[in-house]
Design a protein around this motif. Structure first.
Motif, mmCIF file in Angstrom:
data_model
loop_
_atom_site.group_PDB
_atom_site.id
_atom_site.type_symbol
_atom_site.label_atom_id
_atom_site.label_comp_id
_atom_site.label_asym_id
_atom_site.label_seq_id
_atom_site.Cartn_x
_atom_site.Cartn_y
_atom_site.Cartn_z
ATOM 1 N N HIS A 151 0.832 -1.207 0.000
ATOM 2 C CA HIS A 151 0.000 0.000 0.000
ATOM 3 C C HIS A 151 0.873 1.267 0.000
ATOM 4 O O HIS A 151 1.777 1.399 0.826
ATOM 5 N N HIS A 152 0.590 2.165 -0.917
ATOM 6 C CA HIS A 152 1.324 3.428 -0.923
ATOM 7 C C HIS A 152 0.829 4.256 0.262
ATOM 8 O O HIS A 152 -0.379 4.466 0.416
ATOM 9 N N PRO A 153 1.747 4.741 1.115
ATOM 10 C CA PRO A 153 1.314 5.423 2.339
ATOM 11 C C PRO A 153 0.400 6.614 2.101
ATOM 12 O O PRO A 153 -0.373 6.990 2.981
ATOM 13 N N LEU A 154 0.455 7.238 0.916
ATOM 14 C CA LEU A 154 -0.360 8.427 0.686
ATOM 15 C C LEU A 154 -1.609 8.132 -0.154
ATOM 16 O O LEU A 154 -2.344 9.036 -0.517
ATOM 17 N N GLU A 190 -9.460 1.971 -5.085
ATOM 18 C CA GLU A 190 -8.612 0.949 -5.707
ATOM 19 C C GLU A 190 -7.320 0.767 -4.922
ATOM 20 O O GLU A 190 -6.798 -0.331 -4.793
ATOM 21 N N GLU A 191 -6.806 1.888 -4.433
ATOM 22 C CA GLU A 191 -5.525 1.798 -3.722
ATOM 23 C C GLU A 191 -5.701 1.355 -2.268
ATOM 24 O O GLU A 191 -4.938 0.532 -1.771
ATOM 25 N N THR A 192 -6.724 1.915 -1.577
ATOM 26 C CA THR A 192 -6.830 1.590 -0.151
ATOM 27 C C THR A 192 -7.252 0.149 0.067
ATOM 28 O O THR A 192 -7.013 -0.406 1.140
ATOM 29 N N ILE A 193 -7.857 -0.473 -0.933
ATOM 30 C CA ILE A 193 -8.266 -1.869 -0.765
ATOM 31 C C ILE A 193 -7.056 -2.762 -0.487
ATOM 32 O O ILE A 193 -7.162 -3.812 0.143
ATOM 33 N N HIS A 213 0.982 -2.384 4.772
ATOM 34 C CA HIS A 213 1.198 -0.948 4.809
ATOM 35 C C HIS A 213 2.123 -0.557 5.951
ATOM 36 O O HIS A 213 2.531 -1.402 6.754
ATOM 37 N N PHE A 214 2.429 0.724 6.013
ATOM 38 C CA PHE A 214 3.377 1.246 6.992
ATOM 39 C C PHE A 214 2.752 1.311 8.374
ATOM 40 O O PHE A 214 1.585 1.674 8.521
ATOM 41 N N LEU A 215 3.540 0.979 9.390
ATOM 42 C CA LEU A 215 3.080 1.081 10.771
ATOM 43 C C LEU A 215 3.900 2.159 11.488
ATOM 44 O O LEU A 215 5.105 2.002 11.672
ATOM 45 N N PRO A 216 3.277 3.262 11.880
ATOM 46 C CA PRO A 216 4.056 4.278 12.598
ATOM 47 C C PRO A 216 4.439 3.766 13.993
ATOM 48 O O PRO A 216 3.586 3.267 14.720
#
Ligand SMILES: Cc1cc2nc3c(=O)[nH]c(=O)nc-3n(C[C@H](O)[C@H](O)[C@H](O)COP(=O)(O)OP(=O)(O)OC[C@H]3O[C@@H](n4cnc5c(N)ncnc54)[C@H](O)[C@@H]3O)c2cc1C
Length: 564
Positions: free
Chosen positions: A321-324, A329-332, A392-395
């Motif tokens: 997942h792209h962080p931004l 389509e992308e958030t899925i 995806h990224f985990l802060p």
């Protein structure tokens, strides 16, 4: 105070279970149903309908209750957020043995065959043959019917999916081609509840309420906060005759000719029972609530599971997942979860864990359930730990912001069958005050040591296997802190998350073992009052609970119809 209306059934809570019951009961045209939901109708908002936007709803006052646990004394006083919004949408099922255990502890009519019947009723397999092949999913058609919940594959392709399965295999965890067929052990990709055409989230609101909202016999009142049940105590056994609720500070009462059904979820169902005088005398006395039915199990037996996430940076060439990204389509991609269900023998030091469990005293667990839980703990195929990958990224404190040029993987380790038993009780007679939520996180060494072993397995899969060597660039969290026992344990305590799957606070069990409802879901000692939600589960299932809750609610609707 005005009586607003009279209905045959009044359902408290328009969540996962409540809307299923409402939809099924209103199939009978001469039956009227009113659902009272404290929240608003958010079905069509982008936050609720776009998969992957779920996080926007957490701690959002409009959409999440903002519950926090009391400080956890065995976990360095951690105060854990208890989210009540469904974010992920994995459609998984427990093992057949877990459903059979419901009957083994005395709930006649609750077994795997019966639950399977209702899963078939609620779910449709919405994979094409190509999608089944592409996902290595050998689904059996007999496990699905034509229900409103669609099981779909994620359209997002993970570049490291097969390597992950191989990495798990190197650690002794095989691939499972049909993990919803009764045995969950192994690694696999979860079906998700996302509409294949519109790419919107499927929920009980979209699947059970939307298609039926035109029904004249179905009324939903949103913004209606139920404060207590109206109980008539004039002739012996108390009778539920309606509920009191508030909208915008105005008080109302709505009457139920036939039954009141509590579907307010594992946190608020016990709260409403206690506010109504049903629960432990000592607690109700403390807040000046007259006791109507003494039922010590209300709010006890709370189980939620625990999880912790670890964070990895992927090597160039691997996608996530792209962080931004924000489009549907992308958030899925954030709900494209490959998961692994791991039994105890696949963990290091499992013999030591078995010895520890044998010697431990779990006095809060009723004997019938404890026997079964100890049996599962030893079982070669009953999962105790789940690993879930979220691409995806985990802060974390180790790296608060992502590098937009890089791609990341977050892996959660979940304790599936905790021995801890917490509680949820009122701390005021004010229905708007949040109850005390105590997870009793890690009040016993068995849970803690199993959790630590699960974290070690997570690190082994991602850092020490040949298959994943070309996938992970580095571990961001816990990183080198995780190389020592002390450093790893510290990380787990700091990053601990209370699970998303609370159950057990109005358990379907024998009354003398702490049960609150019988096998017809009727509250002991009260007439015309049932509970239909996750709180009836007497023990935690080793799976995501949503499909089970839909099936339970389908069965509950049939039980209610039998009594009409
Ligand atoms: C972040 C997150 C992610 C999750 N992901 C998954 C997943 O991927 N797969 C899965 O299987 N499960 C998942 N779950 C779990 C799943 O969402 C729950 O187990 C399920 O929704 C519980 O259903 P329920 O009917 O018991 O309660 P709920 O669905 O919570 O319904 C209870 C309803 O009652 C209402 N209510 C409460 N009190 C009152 C009151 N006093 N008056 C009026 N209304 C009231 C609430 O607003 C709510 O709408 C997730 C949960 C969370 C929090």
């Amino acid at each position: 105070m005005a009586t607003t209306s009279v209905f045959d059934y009044v359902i408290v809570g328009g969540g996962s279970a409540g809307l299923v019951v409402a939809a099924r009961l209103t199939e009978l045209q001469d039956i009227s149903v009113c659902v009272l939901e404290a929240g608003g109708d958010i079905t069509h908002t982008p936050e609720a309908s776009v998969p992957g936007y779920g996080k926007a709803l957490w701690f959002n006052k409009e959409t999440d209750w903002g519950f926090l646990s009391v400080p956890q004394k065995h976990s360095e006083g951690a105060v854990l957020p208890m989210f009540r919004f469904t974010g992920l949408m994995q459609l998984n099922r427990a093992t057949a043995r877990e459903y059979d255990a419901l009957e083994r502890i005395g709930n006649i009519g609750w077994n795997s065959a019966e639950i399977h019947k209702y899963m078939v009723k609620s779910q449709t397999l919405a994979y094409t043959p190509e999608e089944l092949a592409e996902n290595h999913f050998e689904a059996d058609k007999k496990d699905f019917g034509s229900g409103p919940i669609l099981d779909t594959p994620s359209p997002y392709k993970l570049t490291y999916r097969d390597e992950w399965y191989k990495a798990l295999e190197e650690c002794g965890v095989p691939y499972n081609a049909n993990a919803i067929g009764g045995e969950t052990m192994g690694s696999w990709m979860s079906p998700i509840a996302v509409h294949p055409k519109t790419r919107t989230r499927i929920s009980s609101a979209s699947a059970y309420y939307e298609p039926n909202k035109h029904r004249k016999n179905l009324t939903i009142i949103t913004g209606a906060h139920v404060t207590r049940i109206q109980l008539n105590t004039t002739s012996g056994k108390p009778v539920a005759e309606g509920v009191y609720y508030e909208t915008n500070g105005k008080k109302h009462v709505v009457s139920a000719r036939k039954e009141v059904i509590l579907s307010a979820g594992s946190i608020q169902t016990p709260q409403i029972l206690e506010l109504s005088g049903i629960g432990q005398k000592k607690i109700l006395d403390e807040y000046g609530i007259p006791i109507v039915v003494e039922l010590p199990g209300v709010g006890e037996n709370y189980q939620v599971g625990f999880f912790v996430a670890m964070s990895y940076e992927l090597k160039p060439g691997h996608e996530s997942h792209h962080p931004l990204a924000t489009s549907p389509e992308e958030t899925i991609s954030t709900i494209t979860n490959i998961c692994a269900f791991v039994p105890l023998p696949k963990l290091e030091d499992h013999q030591a864990l078995l010895d520890l469990a044998r010697k431990s005293n779990f006095s809060k667990i009723p004997p019938s359930v404890l026997n079964i839980q100890q049996e599962w703990f030893k079982d070669e195929t009953m999962p105790q730990i789940e690993l879930v990958t979220i691409p995806h990224f985990l802060p974390t404190a180790y790296q608060p912001e992502p590098d937009p040029e890089k791609r990341y993987l977050c892996v959660c380790g979940l304790l599936l069958h905790p021995f801890a038993r917490g509680s949820i009780h009122i701390n005021s007679s004010d229905a708007f005050k949040h109850p005390d939520i105590d997870l009793s996180a890690f009040d016993n060494e068995v849970d803690w040591q199993t959790f630590v072993q699960g974290a070690k397995l997570t690190r082994k899969v991602h850092l020490k296997t040949r298959a994943f060597n070309d996938v992970v660039a580095k571990e961001i969290a816990p990183g080198s802190d995780g190389d020592t026992q002390e450093g790893l344990e510290k990380y787990l305590k700091v990053q601990l998350v209370g699970g998303y799957h609370p159950v057990g606070t109005a358990a379907m069990m024998k009354k003398e073992e702490g049960g609150v409802v019988d096998n017809k879901l009727k509250v002991y000692g009260v007439d015309r009052l049932r509970v239909v939600d996750a709180s009836i589960l007497p023990f935690q299932l080793g799976t995501d609970p949503q499909t089970t809750i839909y099936a339970f609610a389908e069965k509950a609707a049939d039980l209610i119809k039998e009594d009409i």
